[in-house]
Design an enzyme around this catalytic site. Structure first.
Site, PDB file in Angstrom:
ATOM      1  N   CYS A 149       3.796  60.067 -49.340  1.00 20.02           N
ATOM      2  CA  CYS A 149       3.402  59.167 -50.418  1.00 20.02           C
ATOM      3  C   CYS A 149       4.563  59.002 -51.410  1.00 20.02           C
ATOM      4  O   CYS A 149       5.359  59.917 -51.601  1.00 20.02           O
ATOM      5  CB  CYS A 149       2.189  59.628 -51.238  1.00 20.02           C
ATOM      6  SG  CYS A 149       0.738  59.947 -50.256  1.00 20.02           S
ATOM      7  N   ARG A 152       8.137  56.509 -47.492  1.00 19.53           N
ATOM      8  CA  ARG A 152       7.414  57.782 -47.622  1.00 19.53           C
ATOM      9  C   ARG A 152       5.960  57.687 -47.168  1.00 19.53           C
ATOM     10  O   ARG A 152       5.269  58.703 -47.072  1.00 19.53           O
ATOM     11  CB  ARG A 152       7.430  58.241 -49.096  1.00 19.53           C
ATOM     12  CG  ARG A 152       8.807  58.405 -49.662  1.00 19.53           C
ATOM     13  CD  ARG A 152       8.730  58.722 -51.137  1.00 19.53           C
ATOM     14  NE  ARG A 152       8.159  60.034 -51.363  1.00 19.53           N
ATOM     15  CZ  ARG A 152       8.858  61.161 -51.379  1.00 19.53           C
ATOM     16  NH1 ARG A 152      10.163  61.109 -51.210  1.00 19.53           N
ATOM     17  NH2 ARG A 152       8.278  62.309 -51.588  1.00 19.53           N
ATOM     18  N   TRP A 182       0.525  57.804 -47.672  1.00 18.87           N
ATOM     19  CA  TRP A 182       0.436  58.304 -46.300  1.00 18.87           C
ATOM     20  C   TRP A 182      -0.783  59.228 -46.309  1.00 18.87           C
ATOM     21  O   TRP A 182      -0.765  60.288 -46.930  1.00 18.87           O
ATOM     22  CB  TRP A 182       1.698  59.080 -45.915  1.00 18.87           C
ATOM     23  CG  TRP A 182       1.712  59.490 -44.478  1.00 18.87           C
ATOM     24  CD1 TRP A 182       2.199  58.770 -43.435  1.00 18.87           C
ATOM     25  CD2 TRP A 182       1.240  60.730 -43.917  1.00 18.87           C
ATOM     26  NE1 TRP A 182       2.042  59.466 -42.261  1.00 18.87           N
ATOM     27  CE2 TRP A 182       1.457  60.663 -42.521  1.00 18.87           C
ATOM     28  CE3 TRP A 182       0.638  61.863 -44.452  1.00 18.87           C
ATOM     29  CZ2 TRP A 182       1.102  61.703 -41.665  1.00 18.87           C
ATOM     30  CZ3 TRP A 182       0.279  62.895 -43.601  1.00 18.87           C
ATOM     31  CH2 TRP A 182       0.521  62.805 -42.220  1.00 18.87           C
ATOM     32  N   ASN A 223       1.068  62.701 -55.186  1.00 16.21           N
ATOM     33  CA  ASN A 223       1.746  62.958 -53.912  1.00 16.21           C
ATOM     34  C   ASN A 223       1.633  64.449 -53.653  1.00 16.21           C
ATOM     35  O   ASN A 223       2.089  65.252 -54.468  1.00 16.21           O
ATOM     36  CB  ASN A 223       3.222  62.543 -54.030  1.00 16.21           C
ATOM     37  CG  ASN A 223       4.048  63.015 -52.846  1.00 16.21           C
ATOM     38  OD1 ASN A 223       3.541  63.110 -51.730  1.00 16.21           O
ATOM     39  ND2 ASN A 223       5.312  63.307 -53.083  1.00 16.21           N
ATOM     40  N   GLY A 224       1.003  64.820 -52.541  1.00 17.67           N
ATOM     41  CA  GLY A 224       0.859  66.243 -52.213  1.00 17.67           C
ATOM     42  C   GLY A 224      -0.510  66.507 -51.622  1.00 17.67           C
ATOM     43  O   GLY A 224      -1.204  65.575 -51.179  1.00 17.67           O
ATOM     44  N   GLU A 230      16.258  65.162 -28.617  1.00 20.04           N
ATOM     45  CA  GLU A 230      16.414  64.151 -29.664  1.00 20.04           C
ATOM     46  C   GLU A 230      16.226  62.735 -29.097  1.00 20.04           C
ATOM     47  O   GLU A 230      15.598  61.888 -29.731  1.00 20.04           O
ATOM     48  CB  GLU A 230      17.791  64.317 -30.334  1.00 20.04           C
ATOM     49  CG  GLU A 230      18.166  63.288 -31.381  1.00 20.04           C
ATOM     50  CD  GLU A 230      17.190  63.191 -32.558  1.00 20.04           C
ATOM     51  OE1 GLU A 230      16.302  64.033 -32.709  1.00 20.04           O
ATOM     52  OE2 GLU A 230      17.315  62.217 -33.315  1.00 20.04           O
ATOM     53  N   LYS A 259      13.415  60.166 -30.478  1.00 18.10           N
ATOM     54  CA  LYS A 259      13.726  58.820 -31.001  1.00 18.10           C
ATOM     55  C   LYS A 259      12.865  57.788 -30.301  1.00 18.10           C
ATOM     56  O   LYS A 259      12.283  56.912 -30.934  1.00 18.10           O
ATOM     57  CB  LYS A 259      15.201  58.446 -30.780  1.00 18.10           C
ATOM     58  CG  LYS A 259      16.218  59.018 -31.701  1.00 18.10           C
ATOM     59  CD  LYS A 259      16.201  58.508 -33.116  1.00 18.10           C
ATOM     60  CE  LYS A 259      15.275  59.296 -33.987  1.00 18.10           C
ATOM     61  NZ  LYS A 259      15.677  60.567 -34.470  1.00 18.10           N
ATOM     62  N   GLU A 285       9.011  58.094 -31.222  1.00 14.49           N
ATOM     63  CA  GLU A 285       8.570  57.795 -32.587  1.00 14.49           C
ATOM     64  C   GLU A 285       8.639  56.309 -32.931  1.00 14.49           C
ATOM     65  O   GLU A 285       7.845  55.832 -33.728  1.00 14.49           O
ATOM     66  CB  GLU A 285       9.257  58.667 -33.647  1.00 14.49           C
ATOM     67  CG  GLU A 285      10.692  58.386 -33.933  1.00 14.49           C
ATOM     68  CD  GLU A 285      11.259  59.298 -35.020  1.00 14.49           C
ATOM     69  OE1 GLU A 285      10.546  59.664 -35.954  1.00 14.49           O
ATOM     70  OE2 GLU A 285      12.447  59.640 -34.922  1.00 14.49           O
ATOM     71  N   HIS A 342      10.305  74.138 -12.402  1.00 14.89           N
ATOM     72  CA  HIS A 342       9.254  75.025 -12.908  1.00 14.89           C
ATOM     73  C   HIS A 342       8.074  74.239 -13.454  1.00 14.89           C
ATOM     74  O   HIS A 342       7.267  74.773 -14.196  1.00 14.89           O
ATOM     75  CB  HIS A 342       9.840  75.948 -13.977  1.00 14.89           C
ATOM     76  CG  HIS A 342      10.967  76.775 -13.439  1.00 14.89           C
ATOM     77  ND1 HIS A 342      10.771  77.865 -12.638  1.00 14.89           N
ATOM     78  CD2 HIS A 342      12.303  76.610 -13.545  1.00 14.89           C
ATOM     79  CE1 HIS A 342      11.946  78.365 -12.289  1.00 14.89           C
ATOM     80  NE2 HIS A 342      12.889  77.620 -12.827  1.00 14.89           N
ATOM     81  N   LYS A 351       8.801  59.167 -43.892  1.00 18.60           N
ATOM     82  CA  LYS A 351      10.168  59.693 -43.853  1.00 18.60           C
ATOM     83  C   LYS A 351      10.237  61.156 -44.291  1.00 18.60           C
ATOM     84  O   LYS A 351      10.842  61.973 -43.624  1.00 18.60           O
ATOM     85  CB  LYS A 351      11.051  58.818 -44.746  1.00 18.60           C
ATOM     86  CG  LYS A 351      12.506  59.216 -44.770  1.00 18.60           C
ATOM     87  CD  LYS A 351      13.225  58.730 -43.544  1.00 18.60           C
ATOM     88  CE  LYS A 351      14.674  59.153 -43.503  1.00 18.60           C
ATOM     89  NZ  LYS A 351      15.174  59.164 -42.128  1.00 18.60           N
TER      90      LYS A 351
HETATM   91  O1  M6R Z   1      14.108  65.371 -44.174  1.00 17.69           O
HETATM   92  P1  M6R Z   1      14.146  66.297 -43.005  1.00 17.69           P
HETATM   93  O2  M6R Z   1      15.435  66.221 -42.243  1.00 17.69           O
HETATM   94  O3  M6R Z   1      13.803  67.703 -43.353  1.00 17.69           O
HETATM   95  O4  M6R Z   1      13.026  65.754 -42.022  1.00 17.69           O
HETATM   96  C1  M6R Z   1      12.721  66.437 -40.848  1.00 17.69           C
HETATM   97  C2  M6R Z   1      11.886  65.596 -39.937  1.00 17.69           C
HETATM   98  O5  M6R Z   1      10.696  65.221 -40.564  1.00 17.69           O
HETATM   99  C3  M6R Z   1      12.623  64.331 -39.468  1.00 17.69           C
HETATM  100  O6  M6R Z   1      13.819  64.649 -38.851  1.00 17.69           O
HETATM  101  C4  M6R Z   1      11.740  63.535 -38.486  1.00 17.69           C
HETATM  102  O7  M6R Z   1      11.575  64.257 -37.314  1.00 17.69           O
HETATM  103  C5  M6R Z   1      12.358  62.162 -38.214  1.00 17.69           C
HETATM  104  N1  M6R Z   1      11.344  61.159 -38.284  1.00 17.69           N
HETATM  105  C6  M6R Z   1      12.983  62.060 -36.872  1.00 17.69           C
HETATM  106  O8  M6R Z   1      13.550  60.823 -36.628  1.00 17.69           O
END
Ligand code: M6R
Length: 609
Positions: free
Chosen positions: A2, A27, A75, A101-102, A481, A485, A488, A504, A604
């Site tokens: 948020c 956010r 969010w 926010n929280g 990674e 990507k 997501e 395995h 984010k």
């Molecule tokens: O701000 P941070 O690097 O601590 O965030 C960690 C993850 O939330 C962040 O890397 C998330 O996995 C991204 N959406 C990946 O693209």
């Protein structure tokens, strides 16, 4: 998660304030709202969906001015993302409005108690208990009511509160959720993050944890939760407004991918003077670093993958044992960290709740914390013993790209710094690795220049319903990674696996409908990777390989190929693989018409557990 934003001042247009809120949309973007007080009337507008919907709802009002206002982009944690659960929330008299926010962990017992006392609840949110408590305690002073209310809360909260009875102020509160106060001659602001403030002011107070601020038109007073005034530091915001703009790119993600060579050049310029690695304002003593035997890495998501890549070269160059865990696991492990250990905490935002909690847990054992972080004013940086700033500039796209490359690059430089101190590799070798690192921006540019080829390949693969990403050694985390990507932003199920683990279990997944991305740089594990590719091909899996320009063998097994320049030090290949896979994911998602910068269900900064 948020984003909260607020303003008190001479008057600002709703359109400019909504513009500020939009900068926080990364956010959370499932619903939003605004509450304003003007001419002794409280105005409220909320919408399910993105901020565009709120703008439409405001219509003509967008051009009107307000002198007191709080705004929110959500969010959802508690309660569906609909209009009624959207913030701001009001008290039953419709006098007090609040954004949050929280997470309020004890909201249920509080809510039950308040219901018994006769309060009525309209929403499914945890937040509504806060505004109810404020109503209960409100006599003459809004700040006193807020202090009494928050004394009852468990959890994390950044709050913005306004009241019809005191229309000259916004009350801002910070506990375990970020909050910044922006100062200007025309008025004062509160915001969850710097980008929201950039078009209004460059002067900021970063509220500390457990502080409350009273924002009025001409002044800001800050107190601790015992209502003792505290001294504040006004800081200059160094980020330029245009850094948080798309600059002609269709998406922030694409812009951020293309910024990567420049980010690495900046890191080299600042941390690599001549033949030495030098971190400015690095507060860990050489004597201590020389003795470090074990390094723990804690991070989430993409930052965790960056740490995983680093594990390989830290162990290889520095003679240390490296343990890595996601912060959400690490924080609950009862590990005894010693004086000769070091904790590396990696985070783009520096506000990820699990990473902060992991750091706080670890610090109880007295271990030193070095954070690798992109946001200098963040909570993580403030709580660490030392910081390496990743210098990537604001990353707005929810899918992390340039922050990842910058994290791995900075960790590489740190490993050379540590190796030199510990004398674990020869100076000549350090120079050799450094000269490879200095060429990396150029290699990345080569790949970016060929992005059309990646686009064509992505278009061919975008019809697949699921992907397996395989890598070995230092590129096993690259596989993780790459899969992250893709899933997501395109919502295609994708899994990263160490290629050696295929037999395995995962090999059972292979058939003609499965796309398998094989990362096959010419390193010491190349032959083994090729053998795995043979196994995939024999089972009709459709292989997309990332390989070096001059590779013939692996290319014959592949349906499609993504190239990376040939490098002498294959430990640099994770950078080249990453750019390929970022662009691949981007073009697949684009081809499928997905919302690239704001994928569904994500935000984010994950500021709640
Ligand atoms: O701000 P941070 O690097 O601590 O965030 C960690 C993850 O939330 C962040 O890397 C998330 O996995 C991204 N959406 C990946 O693209």
């Amino acid at each position: 998660m948020c984003g909260i934003f607020g303003y008190v001042g001479e008057g600002a247009s709703f359109s400019s304030l909504i513009g500020g809120l939009s900068k926080l949309e990364y956010r959370g973007y499932d619903s939003c709202g605004v509450a304003a007080i003007d001419n002794q009337k409280l105005f409220l507008k909320k919408r399910a969906g993105k901020i565009q919907k709120l703008k439409e709802g405001l219509g003509e009002k967008m051009n009107k001015k307000t002198s007191l206002c709080i705004l929110h982009t959500r969010w959802a944690t508690h309660g569906r993302p609909n209009k009624i659960n959207a913030h701001p929330h009001l008290d039953s008299q419709r006098k007090v409005a609040l954004v949050h926010n929280g997470i309020i962990e004890n909201f249920l017992p509080l809510k039950n108690q308040l219901i018994k006392e006769g309060y009525k609840f309209l929403t499914e949110t945890d937040t509504e208990v806060i505004v109810c408590l404020i109503e209960k305690f409100y006599k003459k002073s809004l700040e006193d009511a807020v202090l009494k209310a928050i004394a009852k809360l468990k959890g994390s909260f950044a709050l913005g509160v306004i009241s019809l009875d005191q229309p000259d102020r916004v009350i801002a509160v910070r506990k375990d959720s970020p909050l910044i106060i922006g100062l200007s001659k025309e008025g004062n602001f509160l915001a969850s993050d710097v980008p929201a403030l950039l078009s209004f002011t460059k002067k900021a107070i970063y509220l500390k944890d457990q502080e409350l601020a009273i924002l009025e038109k001409e002044r800001v007073k800050v107190f601790n939760f015992q209502k003792k005034a505290v001294k504040v530091k006004v800081e200059e915001i160094k980020v330029k407004a245009e850094e948080a703009e798309k600059k002609g790119y269709e998406h922030f993600m694409l812009k951020e991918i293309f910024e990567q060579p420049a980010v690495l050049r900046k890191i080299l310029f600042l941390y690599c003077k001549g033949k030495n690695v030098h971190f400015s304002s690095f507060k860990l003593r050489d004597e201590y670093l020389k003795k470090v035997k074990k390094i723990f890495i804690t991070a989430c998501g993409t930052a965790y993958h960056a740490g995983y890549v680093a594990k390989y070269f830290l162990e290889k160059y520095c003679g240390v044992v490296v343990e890595i865990d996601t912060s959400s696991e690490f924080r609950y492990r009862k590990i005894k960290l010693g004086k000769e250990d070091l904790l590396l905490a990696i985070s783009q935002s520096g506000e990820t709740a699990d990473t902060l909690a992991a750091v706080r847990e670890a610090k109880k054992c007295g271990v030193k914390v070095l954070s690798i972080c992109n946001v200098v004013g963040s909570s993580l940086v403030k709580e660490s013993d030392a910081i390496i700033s990743t210098l990537a500039g604001p990353e707005i796209g929810v899918a992390s790209t340039k922050a990842y490359i910058a994290q791995v690059f900075c960790l590489y430089l740190f490993s050379l710094h540590l190796a030199k101190l510990k004398n674990t590799i020869k100076d000549r070798k350090i120079q050799e690795i450094l000269s490879g690192l200095k060429k990396t921006p150029h290699y990345l540019q080569e790949i970016l220049n060929d992005s059309r080829k990646i686009k064509r390949t992505a278009n061919k693969f975008s019809r697949f319903g699921s992907f397996l990403f395989l890598g070995r050694g230092i590129n096993y985390p690259s596989a993780l990674e790459g899969a992250l990507k893709l899933k997501e932003i395109s919502y295609i199920p994708a899994e990263g696996y160490p290629a050696g683990e295929m037999k395995h279990g995962p090999i059972a997944l292979i058939d003609e409908y499965r796309a398998v991305v094989c990362i096959a740089p010419r390193d010491q594990l190349y032959e083994k990777m090729v053998a795995n590719m043979q196994e995939v091909k024999a089972r009709k899996g459709k292989i997309l390989t990332i390989l070096n320009n001059d590779d013939r063998e692996a290319s014959t097994l592949s349906r499609q190929i993504l190239y990376m320049p040939k490098v002498t030090n294959q430990d640099l290949s994770p950078f080249l693989v990453a750019v390929n896979l970022q662009l691949f994911a981007y073009f697949v998602a684009k081809n499928r018409g997905c919302e690239i910068d704001q994928p569904r269900n994500l935000a984010k900064s994950v500021t709640v557990e």
